[in-house]
Design an enzyme around this catalytic site. Structure first.
Site, PDB file in Angstrom:
ATOM      1  N   ARG A 183       0.899  -1.163   0.000  1.00 18.89           N
ATOM      2  CA  ARG A 183       0.000   0.000   0.000  1.00 18.89           C
ATOM      3  C   ARG A 183       0.931   1.205   0.000  1.00 18.89           C
ATOM      4  O   ARG A 183       1.650   1.429   0.967  1.00 18.89           O
ATOM      5  CB  ARG A 183      -0.909  -0.028   1.236  1.00 18.89           C
ATOM      6  N   THR A 222      -9.496  -8.959  -4.368  1.00 19.29           N
ATOM      7  CA  THR A 222      -9.599  -8.750  -2.920  1.00 19.29           C
ATOM      8  C   THR A 222     -10.444  -9.859  -2.315  1.00 19.29           C
ATOM      9  O   THR A 222     -11.475 -10.231  -2.891  1.00 19.29           O
ATOM     10  CB  THR A 222     -10.224  -7.379  -2.569  1.00 19.29           C
ATOM     11  N   ASP A 267     -12.211  -9.569   0.185  1.00 18.09           N
ATOM     12  CA  ASP A 267     -13.386  -9.002   0.864  1.00 18.09           C
ATOM     13  C   ASP A 267     -14.656  -8.948   0.005  1.00 18.09           C
ATOM     14  O   ASP A 267     -15.744  -8.814   0.532  1.00 18.09           O
ATOM     15  CB  ASP A 267     -13.091  -7.567   1.330  1.00 18.09           C
ATOM     16  N   ARG A 273     -12.841  -6.019   6.523  1.00 13.52           N
ATOM     17  CA  ARG A 273     -12.710  -4.729   7.207  1.00 13.52           C
ATOM     18  C   ARG A 273     -14.000  -3.921   7.150  1.00 13.52           C
ATOM     19  O   ARG A 273     -14.458  -3.412   8.151  1.00 13.52           O
ATOM     20  CB  ARG A 273     -11.565  -3.958   6.542  1.00 13.52           C
ATOM     21  N   GLN A 328      -6.636 -16.689   5.981  1.00 11.09           N
ATOM     22  CA  GLN A 328      -7.665 -16.550   4.937  1.00 11.09           C
ATOM     23  C   GLN A 328      -7.119 -15.903   3.669  1.00 11.09           C
ATOM     24  O   GLN A 328      -7.757 -15.938   2.621  1.00 11.09           O
ATOM     25  CB  GLN A 328      -8.837 -15.695   5.456  1.00 11.09           C
TER      26      GLN A 328
END
Ligand code: F6P
Length: 327
Positions: free
Chosen positions: A76, A130, A132, A176, A259
């Site tokens: 990042r 991602t 997520d 998140r 994960q």
């Protein structure tokens, strides 16, 4: 008339996700098939800013389709948030003659790509990578299926112990801002309760439901909590349950980064391959600033800014299913 691309760069950015390597492989091999020069940009936008950019060949991506992580590494990058950082990155691309980019990452990575592309008029194509699954315009994001399967395998194991000891387990999974891993893994493992950021959690209702289960002598109970749940994740939920139900043998398990790793599932390899191929086609067709996604099994192109602004919605029916099946 859009400029024709001749040299393209590919990078992976943000949290790694299983299947990113399969996507890199697809971009490199499709690019080469169409006569493009392909460059790998190391460590996400950091490699662009620091000129850590390497030529990729068909053989550079051999034997990676089954590997988790990313051979291009990821990061990042704070410098890329500043105009000076992006200017440096652009100068490096210009020196190499790179005139198109494929960015494999999540919403933060797409935001960066959108700004960069507008500032320097360079086409950027996003591939949703991602675990997520928190991006609109696609039914799948690369890595989600693998992460959910890892969570399911782990929760099944926890259930064995819950059953052997008659315990209540609070299990925290990743996510998140999004509850998809919790929702899918919780339904697939028969969890009694699933707490996600997209729904307000009524803790009193949770406690009284657990009390009721205790009264009915339901001995195995599993509560799956997304880390981003507004109540504060697994440790807060476990602390409250222990305080309010001191007679219930309660344990907390945080699954964490297991994960994110591991060999991608077949589904993740497939969508990564389709999206990688499609991203290069987008560049060749002269598209700018779109994310390639898959909706109803068809390729779908969504403007990057739109993909990051709206999220996939969780339907109330899913929540109803959780309630009915756990009763
Ligand atoms: O975005 C993917 C994700 O795994 C989130 O679910 C999690 O909150 C975050 O990344 C963790 O990031 P890091 O590995 O930087 O701690």
């Amino acid at each position: 008339m859009a400029k024709k691309v001749t040299k393209i760069g590919v990078l992976t950015s943000g949290g790694d996700a299983p299947g990113m390597n399969a996507a890199v492989r697809a971009v490199v091999r499709t690019g080469i098939y169409y006569g493009l020069e392909v460059y790998g940009i190391m460590r996400g936008y950091t490699g662009m800013v620091e000129n850590d950019i390497i030529p990729m060949h068909s053989r550079s991506v051999a034997n990676i389709i089954q590997r988790g992580g990313t051979i291009l590494k990821t990061a990042r990058c704070k410098e890329f948030l500043q105009k000076e950082g992006r200017q440096k990155a652009y100068n490096n691309l210009k020196d190499l003659g790179i005139d198109g980019l494929v960015i494999i990452g999540g919403d933060g990575s797409f935001r960066g790509a959108d700004v960069f592309s507008r500032e320097f008029d360079i086409p950027c194509i996003g591939i949703p990578g991602t675990i997520d699954k928190d991006i609109a315009g696609t039914d799948f994001t690369i890595g989600f299926d693998t992460a959910v399967n890892t969570a399911v395998e782990s929760i099944d194991k926890i259930r064995d112990t819950a059953d052997a000891h008659d315990r209540l387990f609070i299990i925290e999974v990743m996510g998140r801002d999004a509850g998809y891993i919790a929702l899918h893994s919780g339904i697939a493992t028969g969890a009694e309760h699933i707490l996600i950021p997209e729904r307000k959690t009524d803790m009193e209702e949770l406690i009284s439901s657990l009390q009721e289960k205790e009264r009915r002598k339901k001995l195995v109970n599993m509560v799956v909590v997304a880390e981003g749940d507004e109540f504060g994740g697994g440790d807060q939920v476990a602390a409250l349950v222990k305080e309010r139900l001191p007679n219930v043998d309660t344990r907390l398990c945080i699954l964490g980064h297991i994960q994110r790793g591991g060999s991608p599932t077949c589904l993740d390899r497939l969508i990564a391959s389709r999206m990688g191929y499609s991203a290069v086609e987008c560049l060749l067709e002269g598209r700018h600033n779109v994310m390639v996604g898959i909706l109803n099994n068809r390729m779908q192109y969504t403007l990057l800014e739109k993909a990051v602004k709206s999220k996939q919605k969780i339907s109330d029916e899913w929540m109803k299913i959780v309630k009915i099946l756990a009763s």
